[in-house]
Write a protein that holds these residues in place. Structure first.
Motif, short mmCIF file in Angstrom:
data_model
loop_
_atom_site.label_atom_id
_atom_site.label_comp_id
_atom_site.label_asym_id
_atom_site.label_seq_id
_atom_site.Cartn_x
_atom_site.Cartn_y
_atom_site.Cartn_z
N UNK A 34 0.82 -1.21 0.00
CA UNK A 34 0.00 0.00 0.00
C UNK A 34 0.86 1.27 0.00
N UNK A 35 1.88 1.28 0.83
CA UNK A 35 2.77 2.44 0.90
C UNK A 35 3.49 2.66 -0.42
N UNK A 36 3.96 1.58 -1.04
CA UNK A 36 4.67 1.69 -2.32
C UNK A 36 3.75 2.23 -3.40
N UNK A 37 2.53 1.74 -3.44
CA UNK A 37 1.58 2.20 -4.45
C UNK A 37 1.26 3.68 -4.29
N UNK A 38 0.95 4.09 -3.06
CA UNK A 38 0.59 5.49 -2.84
C UNK A 38 1.79 6.41 -3.06
N UNK A 39 2.98 5.98 -2.68
CA UNK A 39 4.18 6.79 -2.91
C UNK A 39 4.43 6.99 -4.40
N UNK A 40 4.01 6.02 -5.22
CA UNK A 40 4.17 6.12 -6.67
C UNK A 40 3.01 6.89 -7.32
N UNK A 140 8.22 -9.76 3.31
CA UNK A 140 8.37 -8.34 3.01
C UNK A 140 9.53 -8.08 2.05
N UNK A 141 10.61 -8.85 2.17
CA UNK A 141 11.73 -8.68 1.24
C UNK A 141 11.30 -9.03 -0.18
N UNK A 142 10.54 -10.10 -0.32
CA UNK A 142 10.05 -10.50 -1.64
C UNK A 142 9.08 -9.46 -2.20
N UNK A 143 8.22 -8.93 -1.35
CA UNK A 143 7.27 -7.90 -1.78
C UNK A 143 8.03 -6.66 -2.25
N UNK A 144 9.01 -6.23 -1.49
CA UNK A 144 9.79 -5.05 -1.87
C UNK A 144 10.49 -5.28 -3.20
N UNK A 152 5.95 -1.69 -9.96
CA UNK A 152 5.82 -0.24 -10.06
C UNK A 152 6.36 0.32 -11.38
N UNK A 153 7.50 -0.17 -11.88
CA UNK A 153 7.98 0.38 -13.15
C UNK A 153 7.05 0.10 -14.34
N UNK A 154 6.26 -0.98 -14.28
CA UNK A 154 5.45 -1.38 -15.43
C UNK A 154 3.95 -1.21 -15.24
N UNK A 155 3.50 -0.92 -14.03
CA UNK A 155 2.07 -0.89 -13.75
C UNK A 155 1.28 0.05 -14.68
N UNK A 156 1.67 1.30 -14.84
CA UNK A 156 0.89 2.17 -15.74
C UNK A 156 0.89 1.66 -17.19
N UNK A 157 2.02 1.18 -17.65
CA UNK A 157 2.10 0.67 -19.02
C UNK A 157 1.19 -0.54 -19.21
#
Length: 164
Positions: A34-40, A140-144, A152-157
């Motif tokens: 959730x934090x990663x998504x919102x930060x992006x 958590x390491x795998x999630x990160x 995150x690099x490919x989600x919008x594409x």
């Protein structure tokens, strides 16, 4: 065919943590997603913790599949081979298209960090009802690793490809 234009809006996401023991206070991996998504700059529209029961996992994904505001569903937990690890089986049955490269790349990157234990991961991604579906290990390491280097690099594409 030309590539679609990048999205001009945040991606609408939902997060599922599959665990028999985690609570919202102890769910580090779900919180990290959730934090990663919102930060992006993306939106987290829903979040649930579900026990590792295939019917419950599928019911929630099916429910969210009807939500037109959602573009992606990110699931963590239950991707191993232990008897209670049923997430892969529950989700694989729903996927209309798979993205084999996601699991392949994730295991390759994991191998670089943890060695041969990476082969036990059944991380998978694909499409369900026009939505991206990512299934990650609960670590958590795998999630990160998955969020930072693949999702995150490919989600919008990827969402733009689904939207045409």
């Amino acid at each position: 065919m030309a590539h679609p234009r990048p999205l001009d809006r945040p991606v609408g996401c939902a997060v599922i943590t599959v665990s028999d023991t985690r609570t919202p206070d102890t769910d580090q991996s779900g919180s990290l997603i959730q934090t990663s998504l919102t930060a992006a700059g993306h939106r987290v529209l829903d979040y649930h913790i579900v026990v590792d029961e295939p019917d419950l996992i599928q019911d929630l994904v099916i429910q969210w599949g009807a939500n037109t505001a959602l573009d992606a569903i990110l699931v963590n937990g239950g991707t191993g081979i232990a008897p209670r690890d049923t997430t892969y089986d529950a989700l694989e049955a729903l996927l209309e298209k798979t993205l084999p490269g996601f699991g392949e790349l994730f295991r390759h990157l994991s191998f670089q960090e943890i060695g041969s234990r990476a082969m036990a991961s059944r991380a998978v991604a694909g499409v369900y009802r026009g939505k991206l579906l990512f299934s990650l290990p609960g670590s958590s390491k795998a999630v990160k690793l998955a969020m930072d280097t693949l999702i995150l690099p490919e989600l919008p594409h990827l969402v733009s490809l689904l939207r045409g």
